[in-house]
Design a protein around this motif. Structure first.
Motif, PDB file in Angstrom:
ATOM      1  N   ALA A 188       0.807  -1.211   0.000  1.00 39.49           N
ATOM      2  CA  ALA A 188       0.000   0.000   0.000  1.00 39.49           C
ATOM      3  C   ALA A 188       0.842   1.264   0.000  1.00 39.49           C
ATOM      4  CB  ALA A 188      -0.941   0.015   1.207  1.00 39.49           C
ATOM      5  N   ASP A 189       2.147   1.120   0.003  1.00 33.27           N
ATOM      6  CA  ASP A 189       3.041   2.267  -0.079  1.00 33.27           C
ATOM      7  C   ASP A 189       4.360   1.792  -0.669  1.00 33.27           C
ATOM      8  OD1 ASP A 189       4.209   0.810   1.930  1.00 33.27           O
ATOM      9  OD2 ASP A 189       3.731   2.226   3.531  1.00 33.27           O
ATOM     10  N   GLY A 190       5.268   2.712  -0.887  1.00 28.47           N
ATOM     11  CA  GLY A 190       6.557   2.316  -1.446  1.00 28.47           C
ATOM     12  C   GLY A 190       7.138   3.407  -2.311  1.00 28.47           C
ATOM     13  N   ASP A 191       8.454   3.364  -2.471  1.00 22.70           N
ATOM     14  CA  ASP A 191       9.153   4.381  -3.241  1.00 22.70           C
ATOM     15  C   ASP A 191       9.334   4.001  -4.702  1.00 22.70           C
ATOM     16  OD1 ASP A 191       9.460   5.917  -0.948  1.00 22.70           O
ATOM     17  OD2 ASP A 191      11.303   4.871  -0.381  1.00 22.70           O
ATOM     18  N   ARG A 192       9.111   2.727  -5.050  1.00 24.48           N
ATOM     19  CA  ARG A 192       9.345   2.263  -6.415  1.00 24.48           C
ATOM     20  C   ARG A 192       8.052   1.711  -7.008  1.00 24.48           C
ATOM     21  NH1 ARG A 192      12.081  -1.976  -6.962  1.00 24.48           N
ATOM     22  NH2 ARG A 192      12.972  -1.520  -8.995  1.00 24.48           N
ATOM     23  N   ASN A 193       7.929   1.897  -8.315  1.00 26.44           N
ATOM     24  CA  ASN A 193       6.777   1.377  -9.059  1.00 26.44           C
ATOM     25  C   ASN A 193       5.451   1.782  -8.413  1.00 26.44           C
ATOM     26  OD1 ASN A 193       8.480   0.039 -10.929  1.00 26.44           O
ATOM     27  ND2 ASN A 193       8.780  -1.612  -9.452  1.00 26.44           N
ATOM     28  N   GLY A 305      12.509   6.971 -11.499  1.00 28.92           N
ATOM     29  CA  GLY A 305      11.762   8.171 -11.835  1.00 28.92           C
ATOM     30  C   GLY A 305      11.036   8.112 -13.155  1.00 28.92           C
ATOM     31  N   ASP A 306      11.360   7.139 -14.019  1.00 27.72           N
ATOM     32  CA  ASP A 306      10.648   6.996 -15.283  1.00 27.72           C
ATOM     33  C   ASP A 306       9.174   6.682 -15.036  1.00 27.72           C
ATOM     34  OD1 ASP A 306      12.866   7.475 -16.811  1.00 27.72           O
ATOM     35  OD2 ASP A 306      13.155   5.396 -17.464  1.00 27.72           O
ATOM     36  N   ARG A 307       8.325   7.281 -15.848  1.00 24.76           N
ATOM     37  CA  ARG A 307       6.903   6.937 -15.832  1.00 24.76           C
ATOM     38  C   ARG A 307       6.651   5.956 -16.965  1.00 24.76           C
ATOM     39  NH1 ARG A 307       6.558  12.545 -14.744  1.00 24.76           N
ATOM     40  NH2 ARG A 307       6.312  12.839 -12.490  1.00 24.76           N
ATOM     41  N   PHE A 308       6.093   4.806 -16.629  1.00 29.15           N
ATOM     42  CA  PHE A 308       5.802   3.811 -17.651  1.00 29.15           C
ATOM     43  C   PHE A 308       4.345   3.394 -17.564  1.00 29.15           C
ATOM     44  CE2 PHE A 308       7.130   1.359 -13.964  1.00 29.15           C
ATOM     45  CZ  PHE A 308       6.329   0.222 -13.967  1.00 29.15           C
ATOM     46  N   LEU A 309       3.849   2.826 -18.658  1.00 28.83           N
ATOM     47  CA  LEU A 309       2.437   2.470 -18.751  1.00 28.83           C
ATOM     48  C   LEU A 309       2.286   1.007 -19.135  1.00 28.83           C
ATOM     49  CD1 LEU A 309      -0.425   4.537 -20.222  1.00 28.83           C
ATOM     50  CD2 LEU A 309      -0.070   2.245 -21.157  1.00 28.83           C
ATOM     51  N   ILE A 310       1.379   0.342 -18.460  1.00 25.33           N
ATOM     52  CA  ILE A 310       1.018  -1.037 -18.803  1.00 25.33           C
ATOM     53  C   ILE A 310      -0.369  -1.014 -19.431  1.00 25.33           C
ATOM     54  CG2 ILE A 310       0.517  -3.337 -17.934  1.00 25.33           C
ATOM     55  CD1 ILE A 310       2.457  -2.826 -15.661  1.00 25.33           C
ATOM     56  N   ALA A 311      -0.525  -1.648 -20.578  1.00 22.35           N
ATOM     57  CA  ALA A 311      -1.816  -1.669 -21.270  1.00 22.35           C
ATOM     58  C   ALA A 311      -2.208  -3.107 -21.588  1.00 22.35           C
ATOM     59  CB  ALA A 311      -1.739  -0.852 -22.557  1.00 22.35           C
ATOM     60  N   ALA A 312      -3.506  -3.361 -21.537  1.00 20.44           N
ATOM     61  CA  ALA A 312      -4.001  -4.702 -21.842  1.00 20.44           C
ATOM     62  C   ALA A 312      -5.431  -4.629 -22.340  1.00 20.44           C
ATOM     63  CB  ALA A 312      -3.924  -5.598 -20.605  1.00 20.44           C
ATOM     64  N   ALA A 313      -5.779  -5.592 -23.182  1.00 20.89           N
ATOM     65  CA  ALA A 313      -7.153  -5.725 -23.663  1.00 20.89           C
ATOM     66  C   ALA A 313      -7.588  -7.166 -23.481  1.00 20.89           C
ATOM     67  CB  ALA A 313      -7.255  -5.330 -25.133  1.00 20.89           C
ATOM     68  N   SER A 320      -7.767  -1.800 -20.489  1.00 19.72           N
ATOM     69  CA  SER A 320      -7.246  -1.226 -19.256  1.00 19.72           C
ATOM     70  C   SER A 320      -5.832  -0.704 -19.439  1.00 19.72           C
ATOM     71  CB  SER A 320      -7.243  -2.280 -18.135  1.00 19.72           C
ATOM     72  OG  SER A 320      -8.544  -2.754 -17.859  1.00 19.72           O
ATOM     73  N   ALA A 321      -5.492   0.313 -18.639  1.00 16.67           N
ATOM     74  CA  ALA A 321      -4.142   0.876 -18.660  1.00 16.67           C
ATOM     75  C   ALA A 321      -3.797   1.394 -17.271  1.00 16.67           C
ATOM     76  CB  ALA A 321      -4.033   1.996 -19.692  1.00 16.67           C
ATOM     77  N   MET A 322      -2.549   1.216 -16.878  1.00 14.42           N
ATOM     78  CA  MET A 322      -2.030   1.722 -15.609  1.00 14.42           C
ATOM     79  C   MET A 322      -0.759   2.494 -15.871  1.00 14.42           C
ATOM     80  SD  MET A 322      -2.460  -1.283 -12.726  1.00 14.42           S
ATOM     81  CE  MET A 322      -3.937  -1.319 -11.721  1.00 14.42           C
ATOM     82  N   VAL A 323      -0.588   3.605 -15.153  1.00 14.01           N
ATOM     83  CA  VAL A 323       0.636   4.388 -15.203  1.00 14.01           C
ATOM     84  C   VAL A 323       1.361   4.251 -13.883  1.00 14.01           C
ATOM     85  CG1 VAL A 323       1.641   6.687 -15.459  1.00 14.01           C
ATOM     86  CG2 VAL A 323      -0.359   6.046 -16.825  1.00 14.01           C
ATOM     87  N   PHE A 324       2.653   3.973 -13.941  1.00  8.86           N
ATOM     88  CA  PHE A 324       3.494   3.814 -12.760  1.00  8.86           C
ATOM     89  C   PHE A 324       4.689   4.752 -12.833  1.00  8.86           C
ATOM     90  CE2 PHE A 324       1.362  -0.254 -13.153  1.00  8.86           C
ATOM     91  CZ  PHE A 324       1.122  -0.654 -11.839  1.00  8.86           C
ATOM     92  N   GLU A 325       5.257   5.039 -11.678  1.00 10.73           N
ATOM     93  CA  GLU A 325       6.544   5.722 -11.607  1.00 10.73           C
ATOM     94  C   GLU A 325       7.565   4.749 -11.072  1.00 10.73           C
ATOM     95  OE1 GLU A 325       8.322   9.151  -8.854  1.00 10.73           O
ATOM     96  OE2 GLU A 325       6.807   9.881 -10.266  1.00 10.73           O
ATOM     97  N   HIS A 326       8.597   4.486 -11.836  1.00 10.95           N
ATOM     98  CA  HIS A 326       9.583   3.457 -11.492  1.00 10.95           C
ATOM     99  C   HIS A 326      10.470   3.921 -10.328  1.00 10.95           C
ATOM    100  CE1 HIS A 326      11.959  -0.080 -12.077  1.00 10.95           C
ATOM    101  NE2 HIS A 326      13.042   0.575 -12.376  1.00 10.95           N
TER     102      HIS A 326
END
Length: 326
Positions: A188-193, A305-313, A320-326
């Motif tokens: 529920a928390d964390g510095d990565r992803n 610090g990179d922002r990446f996106l996961i996408a799926a159908a 669906s799509a999710m955005v994360f900060e690495h």
């Protein structure tokens, strides 16, 4: 309109951010050429040429003698971050693409929990988003952990299925399924992803066996790019970003050409879509997202610090799509 999912910050829990702590993946050793899979499905040899030359699929991984339990256990065995912390796992979620994966009364999820010292955790299956269910499971895991508010608590998300029926082997004219598994620790928390945004859109009018419904299949193929692009752009906007600020897209591994077309449609460089796994794994159900994440980390495609996106159908149809900060 694209209904938005849970996002990163959870209502009622200020400052709490869902994060992926660790990911482990497993692929069986046996490599099976696409031509062999097509022949086994009694399709015409021309289909094999379509999949290899046009769609960019060369082979899939299979373990003909292994069970679903074997597959999932192999994924968990590689999750080093779990060892010695099993007692911290409050939830185990199995993200399943197919409605049924084993005959009744077998239950590989609960058997896995017993074997891996996780039988104290609440364990359940998440489904009905087809191949986008892995993202749904991450969202649910984060919500549950945030609601509990227990420091250090973890959720284990599992993906991976066997190609045990024709529908679990082939998406007609689009992709071939392979076997593999992934295990993912969520907190529920964390510095990565850190999860920044989640957008999902279900279009129930496409529910049906497309192979038997040519008109529905044609309509789905026509609307698919806009629907998938829609959730990608919605997630990026919800994260307060622009598409240019996304360092990498981790796709579902249906085929290469569909992502090339979608990238052009959105004006996103196809070189920033991780497509390396598509030719050598095929479509590994809901495990694609995690397989691609592991590859991105291994090949240094993601920096802090990179922002990446996961996408799926998922057929049925959920985008669906999710955005994360690495």
């Amino acid at each position: 309109m694209v209904p938005l999912g849970g996002g990163g910050l959870r209502p009622g829990h200020p400052g709490v951010m869902t994060a992926i702590e660790a990911v482990a993946t497993y692929l069986p050793d046996q490599r099976v050429p696409i031509e062999d899979r097509i022949a086994r499905l009694d399709l015409k040899p021309m289909q094999a040429k379509l999949f290899r030359r046009f769609l960019g699929l060369s082979e899939v991984r299979l373990d003909p003698d292994g069970t679903l339990l074997d597959l999932l256990l192999a994924g968990v065995a590689r999750l080093g971050a779990l060892r010695g912390r099993e007692h911290q796992v409050s939830y185990v979620l199995y993200a399943r693409t197919m409605p049924v994966v084993v005959p009744y009364p077998l239950n590989p999820l609960h058997e896995l929990c017993r074997l891996r010292g996780l039988d104290h955790a609440v364990a359940f299956t998440v489904t009905h988003h087809a191949c986008a269910t892995g993202l749904l499971a991450i969202d649910i895991a984060g919500r549950l952990l945030a609601a509990d508010g227990e420091p250090g608590a973890l959720a284990l998300v599992l993906t991976g299925e066997k190609t045990f029926t024709r529908d679990a082997q082939l998406v007609p004219g689009t992709s071939v399924f392979g076997e593999g598994a992934a295990a993912c620790l969520v907190r529920a928390d964390g510095d990565r992803n850190r999860l920044l945004a989640y957008a999902t859109n279900t279009q129930g009018q496409f529910n049906g066996r497309l192979e038997d419904l040519p008109e529905l299949s044609a309509s789905y193929e026509e609307e698919y790019p806009d629907l998938l692009a829609g959730v990608i752009l919605a997630a990026v906007a919800q994260a307060g970003l622009t598409l240019d600020e996304i360092s990498l897209i981790l796709p579902h591994n249906v085929n290469v050409v569909s992502w090339q077309r979608l990238s052009r449609r959105m004006g996103f460089p196809v070189g920033r879509v991780l497509l390396e796994n598509v030719p050598v794994t095929g479509h590994v159900f809901s495990a694609d997202s995690f397989l691609n994440y592991a590859t991105a980390v291994e090949r240094h495609r993601l920096r802090p610090g990179d922002r990446f996106l996961i996408a799926a159908a998922g057929l049925g149809a959920t985008f669906s799509a999710m955005v994360f900060e690495h």
